[in-house]
Scaffold this motif. Structure first.
Motif, mmCIF file in Angstrom:
data_model
loop_
_atom_site.group_PDB
_atom_site.id
_atom_site.type_symbol
_atom_site.label_atom_id
_atom_site.label_comp_id
_atom_site.label_asym_id
_atom_site.label_seq_id
_atom_site.Cartn_x
_atom_site.Cartn_y
_atom_site.Cartn_z
ATOM 1 N N PRO A 66 0.817 -1.223 0.000
ATOM 2 C CA PRO A 66 0.000 0.000 0.000
ATOM 3 C C PRO A 66 0.844 1.263 0.000
ATOM 4 O O PRO A 66 2.028 1.246 0.311
ATOM 5 C CB PRO A 66 -0.794 -0.116 1.311
ATOM 6 C CG PRO A 66 -0.797 -1.567 1.628
ATOM 7 C CD PRO A 66 0.542 -2.059 1.166
ATOM 8 N N LYS A 67 0.200 2.363 -0.313
ATOM 9 C CA LYS A 67 0.899 3.646 -0.330
ATOM 10 C C LYS A 67 1.304 4.059 1.072
ATOM 11 O O LYS A 67 0.663 3.679 2.046
ATOM 12 C CB LYS A 67 -0.001 4.722 -0.942
ATOM 13 C CG LYS A 67 -0.232 4.538 -2.429
ATOM 14 C CD LYS A 67 -1.049 5.695 -2.967
ATOM 15 C CE LYS A 67 -1.201 5.571 -4.470
ATOM 16 N NZ LYS A 67 -1.996 6.694 -5.018
ATOM 17 N N PRO A 68 2.368 4.860 1.198
ATOM 18 C CA PRO A 68 2.787 5.338 2.517
ATOM 19 C C PRO A 68 1.634 6.035 3.240
ATOM 20 O O PRO A 68 0.878 6.789 2.650
ATOM 21 C CB PRO A 68 3.912 6.321 2.184
ATOM 22 C CG PRO A 68 4.440 5.851 0.867
ATOM 23 C CD PRO A 68 3.244 5.342 0.116
ATOM 24 N N GLY A 69 1.514 5.751 4.530
ATOM 25 C CA GLY A 69 0.476 6.386 5.313
ATOM 26 C C GLY A 69 -0.826 5.631 5.377
ATOM 27 O O GLY A 69 -1.745 6.023 6.095
ATOM 28 N N SER A 70 -0.944 4.525 4.621
ATOM 29 C CA SER A 70 -2.222 3.808 4.584
ATOM 30 C C SER A 70 -2.547 3.169 5.927
ATOM 31 O O SER A 70 -3.721 3.075 6.299
ATOM 32 C CB SER A 70 -2.214 2.746 3.485
ATOM 33 O OG SER A 70 -1.259 1.745 3.756
ATOM 34 N N PHE A 71 -1.544 2.718 6.676
ATOM 35 C CA PHE A 71 -1.812 2.094 7.977
ATOM 36 C C PHE A 71 -2.486 3.098 8.902
ATOM 37 O O PHE A 71 -3.514 2.803 9.517
ATOM 38 C CB PHE A 71 -0.511 1.580 8.604
ATOM 39 C CG PHE A 71 -0.727 0.913 9.949
ATOM 40 C CD1 PHE A 71 -0.905 -0.449 10.035
ATOM 41 C CD2 PHE A 71 -0.770 1.663 11.119
ATOM 42 C CE1 PHE A 71 -1.129 -1.063 11.266
ATOM 43 C CE2 PHE A 71 -0.996 1.063 12.354
ATOM 44 C CZ PHE A 71 -1.174 -0.312 12.417
ATOM 45 N N VAL A 72 -1.917 4.284 9.023
ATOM 46 C CA VAL A 72 -2.478 5.313 9.902
ATOM 47 C C VAL A 72 -3.870 5.695 9.433
ATOM 48 O O VAL A 72 -4.808 5.824 10.242
ATOM 49 C CB VAL A 72 -1.559 6.552 9.945
ATOM 50 C CG1 VAL A 72 -2.233 7.689 10.708
ATOM 51 C CG2 VAL A 72 -0.230 6.200 10.595
ATOM 52 N N ARG A 73 -4.059 5.868 8.123
ATOM 53 C CA ARG A 73 -5.353 6.266 7.581
ATOM 54 C C ARG A 73 -6.424 5.217 7.880
ATOM 55 O O ARG A 73 -7.533 5.538 8.326
ATOM 56 C CB ARG A 73 -5.246 6.481 6.075
ATOM 57 C CG ARG A 73 -6.553 6.908 5.409
ATOM 58 C CD ARG A 73 -6.342 7.214 3.937
ATOM 59 N NE ARG A 73 -5.845 6.072 3.200
ATOM 60 C CZ ARG A 73 -4.644 6.010 2.640
ATOM 61 N NH1 ARG A 73 -3.799 7.021 2.767
ATOM 62 N NH2 ARG A 73 -4.271 4.941 1.963
ATOM 63 N N ASP A 74 -6.090 3.944 7.659
ATOM 64 C CA ASP A 74 -7.074 2.886 7.857
ATOM 65 C C ASP A 74 -7.321 2.612 9.330
ATOM 66 O O ASP A 74 -8.442 2.277 9.724
ATOM 67 C CB ASP A 74 -6.628 1.614 7.135
ATOM 68 C CG ASP A 74 -6.583 1.796 5.624
ATOM 69 O OD1 ASP A 74 -7.346 2.629 5.102
ATOM 70 O OD2 ASP A 74 -5.793 1.105 4.967
ATOM 71 N N MET A 75 -6.287 2.741 10.157
ATOM 72 C CA MET A 75 -6.480 2.583 11.584
ATOM 73 C C MET A 75 -7.410 3.686 12.113
ATOM 74 O O MET A 75 -8.304 3.431 12.925
ATOM 75 C CB MET A 75 -5.138 2.635 12.319
ATOM 76 C CG MET A 75 -5.250 2.540 13.837
ATOM 77 S SD MET A 75 -6.063 1.039 14.429
ATOM 78 C CE MET A 75 -4.808 -0.200 14.029
ATOM 79 N N ALA A 76 -7.213 4.906 11.647
ATOM 80 C CA ALA A 76 -8.073 6.009 12.061
ATOM 81 C C ALA A 76 -9.517 5.756 11.642
ATOM 82 O O ALA A 76 -10.457 6.027 12.410
ATOM 83 C CB ALA A 76 -7.568 7.320 11.456
ATOM 84 N N GLN A 77 -9.714 5.230 10.456
ATOM 85 C CA GLN A 77 -11.062 4.928 9.982
ATOM 86 C C GLN A 77 -11.722 3.881 10.877
ATOM 87 O O GLN A 77 -12.895 4.013 11.258
ATOM 88 C CB GLN A 77 -11.002 4.413 8.540
ATOM 89 C CG GLN A 77 -12.354 4.030 7.965
ATOM 90 C CD GLN A 77 -12.242 3.470 6.558
ATOM 91 O OE1 GLN A 77 -11.180 3.534 5.925
ATOM 92 N NE2 GLN A 77 -13.324 2.914 6.047
#
Length: 257
Positions: free
Chosen positions: A40-51
């Motif tokens: 995945p693109k950089p930052g996807s972990f933080v974005r999906d965890m926040a969701q």
């Protein structure tokens, strides 16, 4: 009874950025998470965890997200998501609370459908501008692990089941090994014992020993060979493969009165 290490309180939407940041730091050494992050693109972990966290926080009738705060300086050092079915939790932690998301939009408690644990996973449904090499393989691994978890959920929580379950738990690496995780887990265990219901968790490689010490017992597992799904080898020096990774399904029965 042990002395509380941190203050526990219910998390709000305004806490989501910090909680997601803690999760990213804590999972930096988790092989399964890092292997999937090579696609995945950089930052996807933080974005999906926040969701996923927003979804849990906005479902107060079925789950509660607790944050652990260091009393000396008020910093959030960890959190846990406790889901529950047919259980009455202590009222003080479930009082109505209004928070705001990162954009300053005020939101109150809603009552959507029952949370799916996999909605806090590290893959993303965001549209991609360009194809990512190997993304299909990692997406297929995500489907495999999600399907296995969904099957277990159906077996462990049929209609009418009363129980509690851990959707996720993360401790800031600086505070790991200091008892914060145990304090967050014990909060739910005490609620479950009071209601006479069992608890269960879908544990990562790193977490299962802590759950075992608190009375959880393995009832099922899924082991995957990460190298069979990997896009590239680990970046760590001297490491030429990801190895096997085991997810453990663990259950704790209520203590006898």
């Amino acid at each position: 009874m042990s002395t509380p290490i941190c203050n526990l309180s219910r998390a709000s939407l305004k806490d989501v950025p910090k909680l997601a940041e803690i999760a990213a730091a804590a999972f930096n050494n988790d092989a399964h998470t890092q292997m999937k992050a090579t696609s995945p693109k950089p930052g996807s972990f933080v974005r999906d965890m926040a969701q996923g966290l927003r979804m849990w926080i906005n479902t107060p009738s079925r789950c509660v997200v607790l944050k652990a705060t260091n009393d000396s300086h008020g910093t959030i050092v960890g959190f846990i998501s406790w889901g529950y079915k047919g259980v009455e939790l202590d009222v003080p932690l479930l009082q109505s609370e209004v928070g705001s998301d990162e954009g300053g939009n005020e939101k109150g408690n809603s009552d959507p459908a029952e949370p799916n644990l996999e909605q806090t996973s590290t893959t993303t449904d965001q549209p991609q501008e360009t194809p990512i090499q190997g993304a299909d393989r990692i997406a297929e691994l995500e489907r495999l692990t999600s399907s296995h978890l969904a099957d277990f959920q159906k077996r462990i929580m049929p209609a009418g089941t009363r129980c509690m379950y851990i959707g996720g738990i993360t401790i800031d690496p600086v505070y790991q090994g200091k008892g914060v995780g145990s304090q967050l887990i014990r909060w739910g265990i005490e609620q479950a014992d009071r209601n006479g219901v069992f608890c269960w968790v879908h544990s990562s490689e790193a977490g299962w020993r802590m759950f075992e010490k608190l009375g959880f017992k393995e009832v099922d597992r899924l082991t995957v060979d990460l190298d069979a799904w990997a896009v590239r080898t680990p970046r760590a020096e001297g490491c030429d493969g990801w190895g096997q990774y085991t997810f453990r399904y663990m259950v704790r029965q209520p203590a006898e009165a």
